[in-house]
Structure formats: C-alpha cells, structure tokens
Design a protein around this motif. Sequence first.
Motif, short mmCIF file in Angstrom:
data_model
loop_
_atom_site.label_atom_id
_atom_site.label_comp_id
_atom_site.label_asym_id
_atom_site.label_seq_id
_atom_site.Cartn_x
_atom_site.Cartn_y
_atom_site.Cartn_z
N VAL A 92 154.41 18.79 -14.82
CA VAL A 92 155.23 19.31 -13.72
C VAL A 92 156.25 18.24 -13.32
CG1 VAL A 92 155.22 20.19 -11.36
CG2 VAL A 92 153.31 20.71 -12.89
N PRO A 93 157.54 18.56 -13.32
CA PRO A 93 158.57 17.54 -13.00
C PRO A 93 158.56 17.10 -11.55
CG PRO A 93 159.58 19.71 -13.28
CD PRO A 93 158.14 19.86 -13.68
N LEU A 94 157.81 16.05 -11.25
CA LEU A 94 157.76 15.45 -9.92
C LEU A 94 158.22 13.99 -10.01
CD1 LEU A 94 154.35 16.72 -8.46
CD2 LEU A 94 156.63 17.60 -7.98
N PRO A 95 158.68 13.41 -8.90
CA PRO A 95 159.19 12.03 -8.91
C PRO A 95 158.06 10.99 -8.88
CG PRO A 95 159.39 12.92 -6.71
CD PRO A 95 158.85 14.05 -7.58
N GLY A 96 157.24 10.95 -9.93
CA GLY A 96 156.11 10.04 -9.95
C GLY A 96 156.52 8.58 -9.86
N GLU A 97 157.56 8.22 -10.60
CA GLU A 97 157.99 6.83 -10.61
C GLU A 97 158.52 6.40 -9.24
OE1 GLU A 97 159.58 4.16 -14.13
OE2 GLU A 97 161.05 5.67 -13.53
N ILE A 98 159.24 7.29 -8.57
CA ILE A 98 159.78 6.97 -7.24
C ILE A 98 158.63 6.76 -6.26
CG2 ILE A 98 161.09 7.90 -5.29
CD1 ILE A 98 162.90 9.30 -7.29
N VAL A 99 157.61 7.61 -6.33
CA VAL A 99 156.45 7.48 -5.44
C VAL A 99 155.73 6.16 -5.72
CG1 VAL A 99 154.18 8.43 -4.89
CG2 VAL A 99 156.14 9.95 -5.10
N LEU A 100 155.58 5.81 -7.00
CA LEU A 100 154.90 4.56 -7.35
C LEU A 100 155.69 3.35 -6.85
CD1 LEU A 100 152.80 2.86 -8.82
CD2 LEU A 100 154.09 3.21 -10.93
N VAL A 101 156.99 3.36 -7.06
CA VAL A 101 157.84 2.26 -6.61
C VAL A 101 157.79 2.13 -5.09
CG1 VAL A 101 160.24 1.47 -6.40
CG2 VAL A 101 159.37 2.27 -8.60
N SER A 102 157.83 3.25 -4.38
CA SER A 102 157.79 3.21 -2.92
C SER A 102 156.48 2.63 -2.42
CB SER A 102 157.98 4.63 -2.36
OG SER A 102 159.22 5.19 -2.76
N ALA A 103 155.36 3.06 -3.03
CA ALA A 103 154.06 2.55 -2.62
C ALA A 103 153.93 1.06 -2.94
CB ALA A 103 152.95 3.33 -3.32
N ALA A 104 154.44 0.65 -4.11
CA ALA A 104 154.38 -0.77 -4.48
C ALA A 104 155.22 -1.61 -3.52
CB ALA A 104 154.87 -0.95 -5.91
N LEU A 105 156.35 -1.05 -3.10
CA LEU A 105 157.19 -1.77 -2.14
C LEU A 105 156.48 -1.90 -0.79
CD1 LEU A 105 159.98 -3.07 -1.96
CD2 LEU A 105 160.90 -0.89 -1.16
N MET A 106 155.75 -0.86 -0.40
CA MET A 106 154.96 -0.94 0.83
C MET A 106 153.91 -2.04 0.72
SD MET A 106 154.29 3.09 1.79
CE MET A 106 153.21 2.67 3.16
N SER A 107 153.30 -2.18 -0.47
CA SER A 107 152.26 -3.18 -0.65
C SER A 107 152.80 -4.60 -0.60
CB SER A 107 151.53 -2.95 -1.98
OG SER A 107 152.35 -3.31 -3.08
N SER A 108 154.11 -4.77 -0.80
CA SER A 108 154.70 -6.11 -0.76
C SER A 108 154.95 -6.59 0.67
CB SER A 108 156.02 -6.12 -1.54
OG SER A 108 157.03 -5.39 -0.86
N GLN A 109 154.82 -5.67 1.64
CA GLN A 109 155.01 -6.04 3.04
C GLN A 109 153.65 -6.45 3.62
OE1 GLN A 109 158.33 -5.94 4.04
NE2 GLN A 109 158.48 -5.43 1.86
N HIS A 110 153.51 -7.70 4.00
CA HIS A 110 152.22 -8.24 4.41
C HIS A 110 151.71 -7.64 5.72
CE1 HIS A 110 152.24 -11.03 1.13
NE2 HIS A 110 153.37 -11.57 1.52
N ASP A 111 152.59 -7.04 6.50
CA ASP A 111 152.13 -6.44 7.75
C ASP A 111 151.65 -5.00 7.56
OD1 ASP A 111 154.66 -5.64 7.10
OD2 ASP A 111 155.44 -5.70 9.15
N LEU A 112 151.66 -4.52 6.30
CA LEU A 112 151.12 -3.20 6.00
C LEU A 112 149.81 -3.35 5.23
CD1 LEU A 112 154.37 -1.28 4.88
CD2 LEU A 112 153.29 -1.33 7.13
N PRO A 113 148.84 -2.47 5.45
CA PRO A 113 147.51 -2.63 4.84
C PRO A 113 147.40 -2.15 3.40
CG PRO A 113 147.52 -0.72 6.27
CD PRO A 113 148.87 -1.36 6.42
N VAL A 114 148.50 -1.72 2.78
CA VAL A 114 148.47 -1.18 1.42
C VAL A 114 148.29 -2.33 0.42
CG1 VAL A 114 149.71 0.15 -0.31
CG2 VAL A 114 149.92 0.75 2.11
N ASN A 115 147.34 -2.18 -0.50
CA ASN A 115 147.04 -3.20 -1.49
C ASN A 115 147.70 -2.87 -2.83
OD1 ASN A 115 145.43 -4.53 -3.70
ND2 ASN A 115 144.42 -5.44 -1.93
N PRO A 116 148.40 -3.82 -3.47
CA PRO A 116 149.06 -3.52 -4.74
C PRO A 116 148.09 -3.15 -5.85
CG PRO A 116 149.12 -5.88 -4.28
CD PRO A 116 148.65 -5.21 -3.04
N ILE A 117 146.88 -3.74 -5.84
CA ILE A 117 145.88 -3.39 -6.86
C ILE A 117 145.45 -1.93 -6.69
CG2 ILE A 117 143.56 -3.88 -7.71
CD1 ILE A 117 143.98 -6.79 -6.96
#
Length: 221
Positions: A30-55
């Motif tokens: 199904v054509p969804l923006p998987g790469e955009i979602v992954l990049v956005s989440a990875a960018l969130m994980s790079s912000q130390h004041d957010l609890p998202v973990n890159p692993i």
Amino acid sequence: MNVQALLQSVPPLAVYLVVCGVVGVESLGVPLPGEIVLVSAALMSSQHDLPVNPIGVGAAAVIGAVVGDSIGYTIGRRFGLPLFDRLGRRFPKHFGPGHVALAERLFDRWGARAVFFGRFIALLRIFAGPLAGALKMHYPRFLAANVSGAICWAGGTTAVVYYAGMAAERWMERFSWVALVVAVVFGLIAAYALRERTARAIAELEEEHYRKAGTTAADAA
C-alpha cells in the motif's frame, strides 16, 4: 499548547506503533509515506527533551518492514501476477503497467538483491514483497534479503537522521539557519531529480506496454 509541549505529550509507544504500522502497511504493497514517518520519528529521537528512543524507532521499522514484506510475499504468491493487473486497473497511478514493468525489470536484473535494495527505493519498497511472491522467489532467499535490507535501511536511516539532528542542534547554536536551508534545498533537488528519472522510466515502459497491446493509456482508462 506549543509544538514542543505537544510532542512531549506523545507516548513513545505510540510513536513506535505508528512507525511499525505505516512501514508495515507500505511494505505490504500500500503506497504510504513509510520513509517520511521513519525520518520524522528518528528526528524526534534526536531531541533529548523527548522520550523517544532511536533504538526503539529502528526496531519498530525493522519489524514493520519484515512482517509487511512477508505478508505481501504471501499475497503475491497466492494470487500471482494477475493481482497487479487488477490493482493497475483500480490504482493506475501506483500500480500501472509501467510501474510493474520497471519493478519486474529490476527483479530480472538483480534477483534477490532487488528485495534488499528495494528498501532504499520507493517503487520497490511497495512492490518487493508482492512481486517476489508472484515471481515464485524461494522464501528463504526472500527472507534473508528482506531481513538484511530492513535492518540496513531502518537502522541506517535512523542512525543518520539521529546524528544529523544532534549535529544540526549544535550547528544552530553557532551558526545561522542559512547553511541548514541550503543543505535542505540541495537534498530536495536531488530527491526531485531521482523522482523525475523514475517517472520517465515508468512512462516509457507504460507507453511500450500499450504499444504492444495495440491500445493507449486513454483506451485502458
């Protein structure tokens, strides 16, 4: 509530589930923006004041990619190439004859490597699983290429974006936005050029398909 506060209120588990779900459904065909979602989440994980973990982000993307591709493989093996004819009639912008022909050509040239490298190419990310099944690729070969490609793509993308995000944060403390804007513009130009090249190849193959069939795209529509 500002944007930063809104991001901080998002549970990390929700981010991981969204990444896994979107990447998995895209891998299913199904054509969804998987790469955009992954990049956005990875960018969130790079912000130390957010609890998202890159692993966690990388692992979620790997799981989604492997499971989605495997389901797509099963569907493709069950219904075969006629499945793409039906999808092409219903969704010509994503599954037209040109899209299928280009994906088949890449599979003919690369074999199982098309599944591995397909993780890095938007067209093959959608087609890899179902087309590998439809072409009766042996599942152990498919699975090995699928898992290794998912790990390299998801892990590599997450790592690059994570460290780029931290570097950009330090960069912005010393310099202006100009350099960052220039880098983004160059990245967008490169992505556009690749997209245009792929679109031309698809259009040429589609025209060739209709010429052999003695029809035109308008007649098929």
